[in-house]
Scaffold this active site. Structure first.
Site, PDB file in Angstrom:
ATOM      1  N   CYS A   1      35.109  69.190 -81.436  1.00  0.00           N
ATOM      2  CA  CYS A   1      36.407  69.787 -81.105  1.00  0.00           C
ATOM      3  C   CYS A   1      36.371  71.305 -81.299  1.00  0.00           C
ATOM      4  O   CYS A   1      37.135  72.037 -80.667  1.00  0.00           O
ATOM      5  CB  CYS A   1      37.504  69.182 -81.975  1.00  0.00           C
ATOM      6  SG  CYS A   1      37.765  67.424 -81.683  1.00  0.00           S
ATOM      7  N   GLY A   2      35.486  71.780 -82.166  1.00  0.00           N
ATOM      8  CA  GLY A   2      35.334  73.213 -82.373  1.00  0.00           C
ATOM      9  C   GLY A   2      34.453  73.898 -81.343  1.00  0.00           C
ATOM     10  O   GLY A   2      34.232  75.104 -81.418  1.00  0.00           O
ATOM     11  N   ARG A  45      39.046  57.923 -69.887  1.00  0.00           N
ATOM     12  CA  ARG A  45      38.867  58.743 -71.082  1.00  0.00           C
ATOM     13  C   ARG A  45      39.736  59.987 -70.931  1.00  0.00           C
ATOM     14  O   ARG A  45      40.452  60.152 -69.948  1.00  0.00           O
ATOM     15  CB  ARG A  45      37.379  59.122 -71.231  1.00  0.00           C
ATOM     16  CG  ARG A  45      36.957  59.608 -72.622  1.00  0.00           C
ATOM     17  CD  ARG A  45      36.881  58.502 -73.654  1.00  0.00           C
ATOM     18  NE  ARG A  45      36.827  59.008 -75.013  1.00  0.00           N
ATOM     19  CZ  ARG A  45      35.722  59.345 -75.672  1.00  0.00           C
ATOM     20  NH1 ARG A  45      34.547  59.260 -75.072  1.00  0.00           N
ATOM     21  NH2 ARG A  45      35.772  59.775 -76.910  1.00  0.00           N
ATOM     22  N   LYS A  46      39.677  60.903 -71.868  1.00  0.00           N
ATOM     23  CA  LYS A  46      40.473  62.115 -71.767  1.00  0.00           C
ATOM     24  C   LYS A  46      39.970  62.990 -70.620  1.00  0.00           C
ATOM     25  O   LYS A  46      38.840  62.832 -70.130  1.00  0.00           O
ATOM     26  CB  LYS A  46      40.451  62.891 -73.079  1.00  0.00           C
ATOM     27  CG  LYS A  46      39.111  63.504 -73.445  1.00  0.00           C
ATOM     28  CD  LYS A  46      39.241  64.284 -74.747  1.00  0.00           C
ATOM     29  CE  LYS A  46      37.917  64.946 -75.117  1.00  0.00           C
ATOM     30  NZ  LYS A  46      38.027  65.719 -76.376  1.00  0.00           N
ATOM     31  N   ARG A  56      50.466  66.448 -81.569  1.00  0.00           N
ATOM     32  CA  ARG A  56      49.945  67.446 -80.626  1.00  0.00           C
ATOM     33  C   ARG A  56      50.949  67.632 -79.490  1.00  0.00           C
ATOM     34  O   ARG A  56      51.446  66.659 -78.920  1.00  0.00           O
ATOM     35  CB  ARG A  56      48.600  66.990 -80.072  1.00  0.00           C
ATOM     36  CG  ARG A  56      47.981  67.952 -79.072  1.00  0.00           C
ATOM     37  CD  ARG A  56      46.721  67.375 -78.471  1.00  0.00           C
ATOM     38  NE  ARG A  56      45.682  67.228 -79.478  1.00  0.00           N
ATOM     39  CZ  ARG A  56      44.748  66.277 -79.460  1.00  0.00           C
ATOM     40  NH1 ARG A  56      44.753  65.378 -78.495  1.00  0.00           N
ATOM     41  NH2 ARG A  56      43.821  66.224 -80.401  1.00  0.00           N
ATOM     42  N   GLY A  72      33.615  69.766 -87.363  1.00  0.00           N
ATOM     43  CA  GLY A  72      33.341  68.879 -88.486  1.00  0.00           C
ATOM     44  C   GLY A  72      32.488  67.677 -88.168  1.00  0.00           C
ATOM     45  O   GLY A  72      32.001  67.002 -89.073  1.00  0.00           O
TER      46      GLY A  72
END
Length: 592
Positions: A515-516, A252-253, A138, A510
């Site tokens: 993430c979508g 975390r992110k 990424r 998914g």
């Protein structure tokens, strides 16, 4: 490893506040009638002093969790304590790691953790479950702006991996390339640096790609050009691609965006920090939203911090927020470590006070009532041909089906950007690509190019326009179902059953990590395992409805759980008719 440094200048209009139109919408201002939540009791009294003690300290150039706060920490925190991930880059540990066969790396826990966890600090994600020994890489691509040279380089990387190599446009205006093998990584990192790219700090407990207006600098109706700010944010976060160890050990992110348009293409409500343009006493700056996030256990919209910063303080404010999160965020259950959980614990005002403590002058102005984003703005479609603010030029938005591109596609996109534009491409959070700066005299020739006729259409079928899909289980080990091919097939099949009059945003993800971003879609599909009519296990989806983006944004909710994938087409057609005004397509039966 050499660093890459570019100097960005603030847009000249920042000094000309008459450029902006005032608006009564208070996007990042707490409503007057709403009281700011007080700090929690744990902060106000008793052990409040200890709770506000920084949980990390700097040792030998890296921030580490103090021993007294290590009880009950999650496995990822233990991995960080055992070995500092950034050493793989800052101290060139990747050079040695890349020389060892991955089968040998798997024999020891320390090096296995390097492969599966620590390499994410370099933007490398091992696809152990489905593609053992291969990685997704990424990148950092602030504002989604990239060049033809960068695109060609990425194409050259994935081409060498044959059918294993491909690339995706992500929901953060970014590139992800697939098929990478570890022995090639040092050379790839060097090649990225030479074309002005980096993959550094793009995974795990780091700041993700800064998102901005995909039409920045070319939009006739833009509020402010976001590119200088997103570039500076990215440079700050990565220390000009050398590695900023002050912010590589977050709980975390963490996501950040800068808003530049009334369309809110940047989706501020789902970011940990969103800069919302606003003037105050004749100065241009930003009101602030904080805390938006998605996770399997909880999704939350960003809330006002009741703070405004002048344009010059974008970086100091970001630094202060990150330091507050780094110092005070909890590191136990990974499902409760995003920044909003800290805001909940301290209260908005308590969290704000911690940010103030970390500002250069320990000062932070209250939010401005002069928000510049127009509330009732109708979100514009950027696909197709549109005039730029530069006279005689247009941009063309291309639909990239579920964001997937191959090496030849990337080379062709680079050629088109050079031949018809300025050698630049823009990526969007809907996984599409924009070619800017096209002379109007060249538009017809561009629109007749085979790539735009056959693959990446400027005017796709109306149901495809808002289609987004995560990686799915083709590559991602966490995904429960395949998403990209299925999203395209279901959409195509639904299009044979009903006719719609406006784009419908349909998002596929998914797994519950979302993430979508299914919660922001009109219709969202979250992969799950379910049972068919015979009681047999099968791939399915939880269906979400009602997500909105723009000024009246809010998150969608579950409409129906555990729908077998084979039953989705009639269900979606029914939803489109009942909820979105679609009309069934009548079919004449052939006469005998």
């Amino acid at each position: 490893m050499s660093s890459f440094s570019v100097k960005f200048l603030a847009p000249p209009m920042l000094q000309n506040t008459s450029f902006y139109t005032k608006n009564s919408r208070l996007h990042a201002t707490p409503p007057a009638q709403t009281a700011v939540p007080p700090p929690s009791a744990a902060v106000e009294g008793g052990d409040g002093g200890e709770r506000l003690e920084a949980r990390v300290e700097k040792r030998e150039g890296y921030w580490v969790l103090k021993e007294k706060f290590r009880k009950g920490i999650n496995p990822q925190e233990k991995v960080k304590i055992e070995s500092e991930p950034m050493k793989l880059f800052v101290e060139n540990g990747i050079e040695d790691l890349a020389k060892i066969p991955i089968e040998d790396l798997d024999k020891l826990k320390a090096t296995k953790d390097d492969v599966d966890v620590r390499l994410k600090w370099l933007g490398l994600f091992h696809r152990r479950k489905h593609h053992y020994g291969r990685f997704m890489m990424r990148l950092k691509l602030p504002n989604g702006v990239t060049t033809s040279a960068q695109t060609r380089y990425l194409a050259s990387v994935i081409r060498q991996y044959g059918k294993e190599g491909c690339a995706d446009v992500t929901t953060r205006q970014n590139w992800q390339i697939r098929g990478v093998v570890l022995p090639d990584v040092p050379a790839i990192l060097k090649g990225l640096d030479e074309v002005g790219l980096t993959s550094l700090q793009s995974g795990m407990d780091n700041v993700r790609n800064p998102v901005g207006n995909p039409l920045a600098g070319i939009d006739p109706d833009e509020i402010v050009d976001t590119r200088p700010y997103t570039n500076l944010l990215s440079q700050f976060i990565t220390a000009n691609s050398r590695g900023n160890t002050d912010f590589t050990n977050l709980p975390r992110k963490w996501n950040v965006c800068v808003i530049g348009s009334h369309d809110l293409y940047e989706h501020p409500h789902i970011n940990d920090l969103a800069y919302m343009p606003a003037t105050k006493n004749g100065r241009f700056g930003f009101n602030l939203l904080v805390g938006g996030f998605f996770s399997p256990k909880r999704c939350a919209e960003a809330i006002p911090l009741d703070a405004w910063v002048p344009a010059d303080d974008v970086i100091p404010l970001c630094k202060a927020v990150l330091e507050a999160y780094r110092d005070l965020g909890t590191r136990g259950n990974r499902q409760k470590t995003r920044m909003m959980w800290l805001i909940d614990e301290l209260g908005v005002e308590g969290f704000r006070s911690e940010v103030v403590k970390r500002m250069p002058q320990q000062e932070l102005e209250r939010s401005s009532s002069e928000d510049l984003v127009q509330a009732q703005w109708e979100r514009r479609d950027y696909l197709g041909v549109h005039p730029q603010k530069q006279e005689g030029f247009s941009f063309v938005g291309l639909h990239i089906p579920v964001g997937r591109v191959q090496a030849d596609d990337m080379d062709e996109l680079a050629r088109l950007a050079d031949e018809y534009g300025s050698g630049e491409l823009r990526l969007t959070v809907e996984q599409n690509i924009i070619i800017p700066n096209i002379e109007n005299s060249k538009l017809d020739a561009l629109l007749n190019e085979p790539l735009l006729k056959e693959r990446f259409l400027p005017e796709p079928h109306i149901l495809l326009k808002g289609l987004v899909a995560c990686t799915g289980n083709q590559f991602c080990g966490q995904a429960i179902i395949e998403t990209k091919a299925r999203a395209l097939q279901v959409t195509e099949d639904v299009g044979r059953l009903v006719s719609v009059t406006r784009p419908i945003r349909m998002h596929w993800t998914g797994c519950p990590n979302t993430c979508g971003q299914v919660q922001v879609a009109d219709i969202g599909f979250m992969g799950c395992m379910t049972r068919d009519e015979n009681g047999k296990p099968c791939e399915g989806a939880d269906v979400f409805l009602g997500g909105r983006i723009g000024s009246d944004s809010h998150l969608g909710e579950i409409y129906k759980k555990g729908v077998p994938c084979k039953d989705l087409v009639p269900l979606v057609a029914e939803i489109l008719v009942q909820k979105f005004g679609a009309v069934p397509i009548e079919r004449e039966e052939a006469e005998d």
